[in-house]
Design a protein around this motif. Structure first.
Motif, mmCIF file in Angstrom:
data_model
loop_
_atom_site.group_PDB
_atom_site.id
_atom_site.type_symbol
_atom_site.label_atom_id
_atom_site.label_comp_id
_atom_site.label_asym_id
_atom_site.label_seq_id
_atom_site.Cartn_x
_atom_site.Cartn_y
_atom_site.Cartn_z
ATOM 1 N N THR A 80 -62.646 50.139 -8.279
ATOM 2 C CA THR A 80 -63.310 48.971 -8.849
ATOM 3 C C THR A 80 -63.417 47.847 -7.816
ATOM 4 O O THR A 80 -62.789 47.899 -6.756
ATOM 5 C CB THR A 80 -62.524 48.449 -10.056
ATOM 6 N N ASP A 118 -60.558 44.203 -15.155
ATOM 7 C CA ASP A 118 -60.623 45.013 -13.936
ATOM 8 C C ASP A 118 -59.198 45.252 -13.439
ATOM 9 O O ASP A 118 -58.271 44.511 -13.770
ATOM 10 C CB ASP A 118 -61.444 44.280 -12.879
ATOM 11 N N GLN A 153 -61.133 48.598 -17.121
ATOM 12 C CA GLN A 153 -61.807 49.143 -15.940
ATOM 13 C C GLN A 153 -60.774 49.660 -14.936
ATOM 14 O O GLN A 153 -59.798 48.976 -14.621
ATOM 15 C CB GLN A 153 -62.682 48.084 -15.271
ATOM 16 N N ASP A 164 -66.560 40.297 -18.742
ATOM 17 C CA ASP A 164 -65.501 40.444 -17.743
ATOM 18 C C ASP A 164 -64.584 39.227 -17.714
ATOM 19 O O ASP A 164 -65.052 38.080 -17.710
ATOM 20 C CB ASP A 164 -66.103 40.586 -16.342
#
Length: 269
Positions: A143, A117, A139, A85
């Motif tokens: 979220t 994200d 993503q 991430d």
């Protein structure tokens, strides 16, 4: 010699109708075990901030902290793909900052791809990172970084009410197509639900993977390693079905250790 999986392998699995499987891990021992079990990918999530470090939400995790975790997992996983991430901050700052952060996770951390994200809110960042030669696991959905705008706090994201509703189908399909057009190699659809999830899977040619709020309607599934094995104090009295209850085993082991030590017996191991 173990053959390392590639992003092309992951994408071929979708075309072949074979489900991909991953776990979210943050340390070397769990990464080694998951890799040996045969997972297709390991996701190094900023959820480490909540689940291991006691933060209220993952937005407090820094890039330097993610690098430490990414390096640890890379030492443990040699076969599975690694996704790391990009934490909150660089993507929101600028496309250039997103690229710089992604480069560090790949060059220093050993990640095979990076996860962005709130990707649909920052398509320019997705394009820039892909343009820099770094694969993006995008993503979207409800979220950690986007749920608030839907009125859903982080703590409630794994509740039934956090699932994407049928009314959100058109918008989320549009976002998925946008992310594919931006060059994303796979999608992490958070809280997809049984209506929107299948619609998105059919709308794009890249794998659509999901964790909580997902289901067998997706191309692949990912689960927190600690959830799969029931690790953590909350699992001691939990009624949720998991694949193991490591918390109970640990409690029993510590209790036995204490008893042996206090009785003057030799401890094990």
């Amino acid at each position: 010699m173990t053959v390392k999986l590639t992003i092309a392998d992951l994408q071929q699995m979708k075309r072949d109708g074979k489900k991909s499987v991953g776990v979210v891990a943050w340390d070397t021992p769990i990464a080694r075990i998951a890799d040996k079990a045969g997972v297709d990918f390991v996701s190094i999530g900023d959820s480490v901030g909540v689940n291991l470090w006691g933060h209220d939400d993952p937005l407090q995790v820094t890039l330097d902290e993610m690098l430490i975790v990414c390096k640890a997992v890379r030492r443990g996983a040699t076969r599975a793909l690694l996704s790391c991430d990009v934490p909150y901050g660089p993507v929101q700052q600028s496309a250039d900052a997103a690229v710089a952060a992604a480069r560090r996770l790949v060059d220093e951390g050993g990640a095979d791809m990076v996860k962005l994200d709130a990707a649909a809110d920052h398509p320019e960042a997705v394009r820039a990172v892909v343009g820099a030669g770094i694969p993006v696991f995008a993503q979207f959905g409800l979220t950690p970084q986007t749920a608030a705008k839907h009125g859903i706090p982080y703590s409630a994201q794994n509740a039934p009410g956090a699932l994407a509703t049928p009314e959100m189908t058109a918008k989320l399909v549009e976002e998925a197509k946008l992310l594919e057009a931006c060059g994303a190699c796979a999608l992490d659809f958070t809280n997809s639900g049984p209506v929107v999830g299948p619609a998105v899977v059919k709308a794009v040619s890249i794998p659509v993977i999901g964790g909580f709020g997902g289901g067998p309607w997706l191309d692949g599934r990912v689960r927190l390693a600690i959830t799969a094995i029931g690790y953590g104090e909350k699992w001691l009295d939990s009624k949720v079905d998991t694949y193991a209850n490591t918390a109970k085993a640990a409690l029993d082991a510590f209790t036995a250790l204490i008893a042996d030590a206090r009785a003057g017996r030799q401890i094990k191991g």
